[in-house]
Design a protein around this motif. Structure first.
Motif, PDB file in Angstrom:
ATOM      1  N   PRO A 128     120.115 -87.376  46.909  1.00  0.00           N
ATOM      2  CA  PRO A 128     121.544 -87.141  46.707  1.00  0.00           C
ATOM      3  C   PRO A 128     122.309 -88.400  46.290  1.00  0.00           C
ATOM      4  O   PRO A 128     123.367 -88.302  45.678  1.00  0.00           O
ATOM      5  N   VAL A 129     121.787 -89.579  46.586  1.00  0.00           N
ATOM      6  CA  VAL A 129     122.496 -90.810  46.234  1.00  0.00           C
ATOM      7  C   VAL A 129     122.271 -91.158  44.764  1.00  0.00           C
ATOM      8  O   VAL A 129     123.216 -91.374  44.011  1.00  0.00           O
ATOM      9  N   THR A 130     121.017 -91.220  44.364  1.00  0.00           N
ATOM     10  CA  THR A 130     120.720 -91.633  42.988  1.00  0.00           C
ATOM     11  C   THR A 130     120.704 -90.462  42.026  1.00  0.00           C
ATOM     12  O   THR A 130     120.874 -90.638  40.826  1.00  0.00           O
ATOM     13  N   GLY A 131     120.447 -89.267  42.551  1.00  0.00           N
ATOM     14  CA  GLY A 131     120.409 -88.095  41.690  1.00  0.00           C
ATOM     15  C   GLY A 131     119.062 -87.904  41.020  1.00  0.00           C
ATOM     16  O   GLY A 131     118.881 -87.007  40.217  1.00  0.00           O
ATOM     17  N   SER A 132     118.100 -88.780  41.314  1.00  0.00           N
ATOM     18  CA  SER A 132     116.772 -88.647  40.696  1.00  0.00           C
ATOM     19  C   SER A 132     115.874 -87.801  41.591  1.00  0.00           C
ATOM     20  O   SER A 132     116.092 -87.689  42.791  1.00  0.00           O
ATOM     21  N   ASN A 133     114.840 -87.281  40.981  1.00  0.00           N
ATOM     22  CA  ASN A 133     113.902 -86.437  41.711  1.00  0.00           C
ATOM     23  C   ASN A 133     113.024 -87.319  42.582  1.00  0.00           C
ATOM     24  O   ASN A 133     112.415 -88.281  42.108  1.00  0.00           O
ATOM     25  N   ILE A 134     112.975 -86.996  43.842  1.00  0.00           N
ATOM     26  CA  ILE A 134     112.228 -87.812  44.802  1.00  0.00           C
ATOM     27  C   ILE A 134     110.742 -87.792  44.466  1.00  0.00           C
ATOM     28  O   ILE A 134     110.083 -88.837  44.444  1.00  0.00           O
ATOM     29  N   LEU A 135     110.167 -86.648  44.145  1.00  0.00           N
ATOM     30  CA  LEU A 135     108.747 -86.551  43.835  1.00  0.00           C
ATOM     31  C   LEU A 135     108.420 -87.275  42.536  1.00  0.00           C
ATOM     32  O   LEU A 135     107.386 -87.942  42.433  1.00  0.00           O
ATOM     33  N   ASP A 136     109.311 -87.126  41.557  1.00  0.00           N
ATOM     34  CA  ASP A 136     109.080 -87.824  40.286  1.00  0.00           C
ATOM     35  C   ASP A 136     109.049 -89.328  40.504  1.00  0.00           C
ATOM     36  O   ASP A 136     108.187 -90.029  39.956  1.00  0.00           O
ATOM     37  N   GLU A 137     109.992 -89.819  41.298  1.00  0.00           N
ATOM     38  CA  GLU A 137     110.035 -91.248  41.578  1.00  0.00           C
ATOM     39  C   GLU A 137     108.778 -91.695  42.326  1.00  0.00           C
ATOM     40  O   GLU A 137     108.201 -92.733  42.025  1.00  0.00           O
ATOM     41  N   GLU A 138     108.382 -90.892  43.282  1.00  0.00           N
ATOM     42  CA  GLU A 138     107.177 -91.218  44.050  1.00  0.00           C
ATOM     43  C   GLU A 138     105.955 -91.211  43.148  1.00  0.00           C
ATOM     44  O   GLU A 138     105.119 -92.110  43.210  1.00  0.00           O
ATOM     45  N   GLU A 139     105.876 -90.204  42.293  1.00  0.00           N
ATOM     46  CA  GLU A 139     104.750 -90.128  41.357  1.00  0.00           C
ATOM     47  C   GLU A 139     104.765 -91.309  40.393  1.00  0.00           C
ATOM     48  O   GLU A 139     103.715 -91.880  40.081  1.00  0.00           O
ATOM     49  N   LYS A 140     105.942 -91.676  39.928  1.00  0.00           N
ATOM     50  CA  LYS A 140     106.046 -92.828  39.019  1.00  0.00           C
ATOM     51  C   LYS A 140     105.605 -94.101  39.729  1.00  0.00           C
ATOM     52  O   LYS A 140     104.897 -94.935  39.145  1.00  0.00           O
ATOM     53  N   THR A 141     106.035 -94.238  40.961  1.00  0.00           N
ATOM     54  CA  THR A 141     105.665 -95.418  41.734  1.00  0.00           C
ATOM     55  C   THR A 141     104.147 -95.455  41.939  1.00  0.00           C
ATOM     56  O   THR A 141     103.509 -96.506  41.761  1.00  0.00           O
ATOM     57  N   GLN A 142     103.563 -94.330  42.289  1.00  0.00           N
ATOM     58  CA  GLN A 142     102.105 -94.277  42.482  1.00  0.00           C
ATOM     59  C   GLN A 142     101.373 -94.552  41.166  1.00  0.00           C
ATOM     60  O   GLN A 142     100.362 -95.256  41.142  1.00  0.00           O
ATOM     61  N   CYS A 166     102.447 -96.317  38.693  1.00  0.00           N
ATOM     62  CA  CYS A 166     102.613 -97.748  38.409  1.00  0.00           C
ATOM     63  C   CYS A 166     101.631 -98.573  39.240  1.00  0.00           C
ATOM     64  O   CYS A 166     101.024 -99.529  38.741  1.00  0.00           O
ATOM     65  N   GLN A 167     101.482 -98.203  40.482  1.00  0.00           N
ATOM     66  CA  GLN A 167     100.531 -98.923  41.343  1.00  0.00           C
ATOM     67  C   GLN A 167      99.097 -98.756  40.826  1.00  0.00           C
ATOM     68  O   GLN A 167      98.305 -99.715  40.821  1.00  0.00           O
ATOM     69  N   LYS A 168      98.759 -97.547  40.368  1.00  0.00           N
ATOM     70  CA  LYS A 168      97.424 -97.315  39.826  1.00  0.00           C
ATOM     71  C   LYS A 168      97.188 -98.168  38.587  1.00  0.00           C
ATOM     72  O   LYS A 168      96.128 -98.786  38.418  1.00  0.00           O
ATOM     73  N   GLN A 169      98.185 -98.198  37.726  1.00  0.00           N
ATOM     74  CA  GLN A 169      98.058 -98.999  36.502  1.00  0.00           C
ATOM     75  C   GLN A 169      97.886-100.472  36.841  1.00  0.00           C
ATOM     76  O   GLN A 169      97.056-101.170  36.237  1.00  0.00           O
ATOM     77  N   THR A 170      98.662-100.916  37.840  1.00  0.00           N
ATOM     78  CA  THR A 170      98.568-102.310  38.252  1.00  0.00           C
ATOM     79  C   THR A 170      97.181-102.598  38.814  1.00  0.00           C
ATOM     80  O   THR A 170      96.564-103.632  38.490  1.00  0.00           O
ATOM     81  N   MET A 171      96.642-101.711  39.624  1.00  0.00           N
ATOM     82  CA  MET A 171      95.307-101.896  40.190  1.00  0.00           C
ATOM     83  C   MET A 171      94.245-101.914  39.093  1.00  0.00           C
ATOM     84  O   MET A 171      93.343-102.764  39.109  1.00  0.00           O
ATOM     85  N   LEU A 172      94.376-101.002  38.144  1.00  0.00           N
ATOM     86  CA  LEU A 172      93.408-100.969  37.038  1.00  0.00           C
ATOM     87  C   LEU A 172      93.465-102.248  36.214  1.00  0.00           C
ATOM     88  O   LEU A 172      92.425-102.828  35.871  1.00  0.00           O
ATOM     89  N   LEU A 173      94.669-102.663  35.924  1.00  0.00           N
ATOM     90  CA  LEU A 173      94.807-103.909  35.141  1.00  0.00           C
ATOM     91  C   LEU A 173      94.282-105.106  35.926  1.00  0.00           C
ATOM     92  O   LEU A 173      93.645-106.008  35.350  1.00  0.00           O
ATOM     93  N   THR A 174      94.539-105.109  37.222  1.00  0.00           N
ATOM     94  CA  THR A 174      94.063-106.219  38.052  1.00  0.00           C
ATOM     95  C   THR A 174      92.534-106.233  38.090  1.00  0.00           C
ATOM     96  O   THR A 174      91.905-107.291  37.933  1.00  0.00           O
ATOM     97  N   GLU A 175      91.950-105.066  38.292  1.00  0.00           N
ATOM     98  CA  GLU A 175      90.492-104.989  38.312  1.00  0.00           C
ATOM     99  C   GLU A 175      89.904-105.397  36.959  1.00  0.00           C
ATOM    100  O   GLU A 175      88.900-106.122  36.882  1.00  0.00           O
ATOM    101  N   LYS A 176      90.543-104.952  35.897  1.00  0.00           N
ATOM    102  CA  LYS A 176      90.076-105.297  34.539  1.00  0.00           C
ATOM    103  C   LYS A 176      90.170-106.792  34.323  1.00  0.00           C
ATOM    104  O   LYS A 176      89.253-107.421  33.774  1.00  0.00           O
ATOM    105  N   LEU A 177      91.291-107.373  34.775  1.00  0.00           N
ATOM    106  CA  LEU A 177      91.486-108.820  34.620  1.00  0.00           C
ATOM    107  C   LEU A 177      90.444-109.589  35.434  1.00  0.00           C
ATOM    108  O   LEU A 177      89.867-110.572  34.945  1.00  0.00           O
ATOM    109  N   ILE A 178      90.195-109.134  36.648  1.00  0.00           N
ATOM    110  CA  ILE A 178      89.199-109.792  37.497  1.00  0.00           C
ATOM    111  C   ILE A 178      87.814-109.692  36.829  1.00  0.00           C
ATOM    112  O   ILE A 178      87.055-110.669  36.794  1.00  0.00           O
ATOM    113  N   GLU A 179      87.500-108.538  36.251  1.00  0.00           N
ATOM    114  CA  GLU A 179      86.216-108.353  35.595  1.00  0.00           C
ATOM    115  C   GLU A 179      86.100-109.275  34.391  1.00  0.00           C
ATOM    116  O   GLU A 179      85.052-109.902  34.157  1.00  0.00           O
TER     117      GLU A 179
END
Length: 184
Positions: A135-149, A151-164
């Motif tokens: 109700p404060v931001t007007g954005s969809n809570i699930l969409d935001e959560e999914e976007k955040t997840q 983003c975290q997956k992409q970051t983990m993949l990139l980190t693993e790729k970089l480490i490799e």
């Protein structure tokens, strides 16, 4: 018996009224009165008092009416002032009561409007919660959560790729280092 109204001290009898009574002074009334016009008092059977009442002195006789008239005039003036004040207070009271009535009606309307707005707000909150909208931001809570997840997956993949890639780089560097040492 006939009662006559006498004008008060402040009322004046107009001259025209005096002239009406004086228009025809030769009015003849038929009666059983002797021609000489003298009336004789008859004893009506009223007992005469044996005490003689002394007439009031001239001093008190002249003071009393003056004081009485003065007091009556003051009382009339005060009464008029009180009546005026009473009328003013009554008009103010009436105006104040009208204002209070208008304000009460306005207040009732505003209270009803507030109740409608509260119900509307509750309905909106239920709708937002059912659709998982913040109700404060007007954005969809699930969409935001999914976007955040995501983003975290992409970051983990990139980190693993970089480490490799860094491991491969380290291995390549280590091999080249050995080859350089063998050459030297």
């Amino acid at each position: 018996e006939m009662q006559m109204d006498f004008p008060s001290e402040k009322q004046c009898v107009s001259k025209t009224a005096d002239l009406e009574f004086n228009k025809d002074p030769n009015v003849n009334f038929s009666s059983h009165i002797p021609a000489d016009g003298v009336f004789k008092a008859t004893n009506q059977g009223l007992p005469k008092s044996t005490k003689k009442v002394e007439p009031p002195s001239k001093k008190t006789a002249t003071r009393r009416p003056l004081n009485r008239y003065k007091l009556e005039a003051e009382l009339k003036t005060k009464n008029q002032l009180l009546e005026t004040a009473k009328q003013q207070l009554h008009s103010r009271l009436t105006a104040a009561q009208g204002t209070i009535k208008k304000l009460k009606e306005e207040n009732e309307g505003l209270v009803q409007e507030v109740e409608k707005l509260k119900k509307f707000q509750e309905t909106c909150m239920v709708i937002l919660e059912s659709r998982n909208v913040d109700p404060v931001t007007g954005s969809n809570i699930l969409d935001e959560e999914e976007k955040t997840q995501e983003c975290q997956k992409q970051t983990m993949l990139l980190t693993e790729k970089l480490i490799e890639e860094l491991r491969l780089f380290n291995q390549t560097i280590a091999k080249e280092k050995e080859m350089l040492q063998v050459r030297l």
